[in-house]
Design a protein around this motif. Sequence first.
Motif, mmCIF file in Angstrom:
data_model
loop_
_atom_site.group_PDB
_atom_site.id
_atom_site.type_symbol
_atom_site.label_atom_id
_atom_site.label_comp_id
_atom_site.label_asym_id
_atom_site.label_seq_id
_atom_site.Cartn_x
_atom_site.Cartn_y
_atom_site.Cartn_z
ATOM 1 N N GLN A 1 31.063 31.685 43.903
ATOM 2 C CA GLN A 1 31.188 33.134 43.867
ATOM 3 C C GLN A 1 32.524 33.557 44.452
ATOM 4 O OE1 GLN A 1 29.194 35.651 42.815
ATOM 5 N NE2 GLN A 1 27.683 34.247 41.955
ATOM 6 N N VAL A 2 33.073 34.565 43.850
ATOM 7 C CA VAL A 2 34.322 35.144 44.338
ATOM 8 C C VAL A 2 34.086 36.620 44.606
ATOM 9 C CG1 VAL A 2 36.731 35.645 43.844
ATOM 10 C CG2 VAL A 2 35.728 33.499 43.046
ATOM 11 N N ALA A 24 40.817 38.204 47.567
ATOM 12 C CA ALA A 24 39.711 37.367 47.108
ATOM 13 C C ALA A 24 39.157 36.551 48.266
ATOM 14 C CB ALA A 24 40.174 36.448 45.988
ATOM 15 N N SER A 25 37.860 36.344 48.249
ATOM 16 C CA SER A 25 37.217 35.486 49.239
ATOM 17 C C SER A 25 36.082 34.740 48.565
ATOM 18 C CB SER A 25 36.687 36.309 50.424
ATOM 19 O OG SER A 25 35.727 37.241 49.981
ATOM 20 N N GLY A 26 35.666 33.683 49.204
ATOM 21 C CA GLY A 26 34.579 32.880 48.675
ATOM 22 C C GLY A 26 35.071 31.608 48.009
ATOM 23 N N ARG A 27 35.996 31.752 47.087
ATOM 24 C CA ARG A 27 36.588 30.601 46.402
ATOM 25 C C ARG A 27 38.063 30.900 46.164
ATOM 26 N NH1 ARG A 27 32.610 28.736 41.565
ATOM 27 N NH2 ARG A 27 33.810 26.834 41.756
ATOM 28 N N GLU A 110 34.308 37.440 35.093
ATOM 29 C CA GLU A 110 33.203 36.851 35.849
ATOM 30 C C GLU A 110 33.010 37.532 37.196
ATOM 31 O OE1 GLU A 110 34.942 32.742 34.301
ATOM 32 O OE2 GLU A 110 33.316 32.442 35.728
ATOM 33 N N TYR A 111 34.120 37.998 37.762
ATOM 34 C CA TYR A 111 34.057 38.646 39.068
ATOM 35 C C TYR A 111 34.844 39.951 39.005
ATOM 36 C CZ TYR A 111 32.611 33.949 40.245
ATOM 37 O OH TYR A 111 31.963 32.743 40.272
#
Length: 122
Positions: A1-2, A24-27, A110-111
């Motif tokens: 998830q991003v 961006a965070s998560g990936r 996707e995000y």
Amino acid sequence: QVQLVESGGGLVQHGGSLRLSCAASGRSLSSYAVAWFRQAPGSEREFVGRMDRRGIIHYYGDSVKGRFTISRDNAKNMAYLQMNSLESEDTAVYYCAAAIYDSRRWDDMEYKGKGTLVTVSL
């Protein structure tokens, strides 16, 4: 998830400039192409521009071509939208989005961030 969070929106005068940021965070954002969209009140969402994962290939919508520039800093997990020569027609909520494949379609993203409002005064 991003997770994507836009910032930098606000009120700017006609002809002025503004830079939006997308954190961006998560990936790692480096795995994704980045795109910007906008939606003005009462209008459909519009493609602004996109950049490939390497930050080499740019593509812009006709209404912003030559005035807006997308950049990215994969080391910082950030993307940016530099907006120059702003016009009242640029007033909108601006969204950052990411996808594995390059696309100019919102539904392909996707995000998606929640957006930041840009208001250009006359």
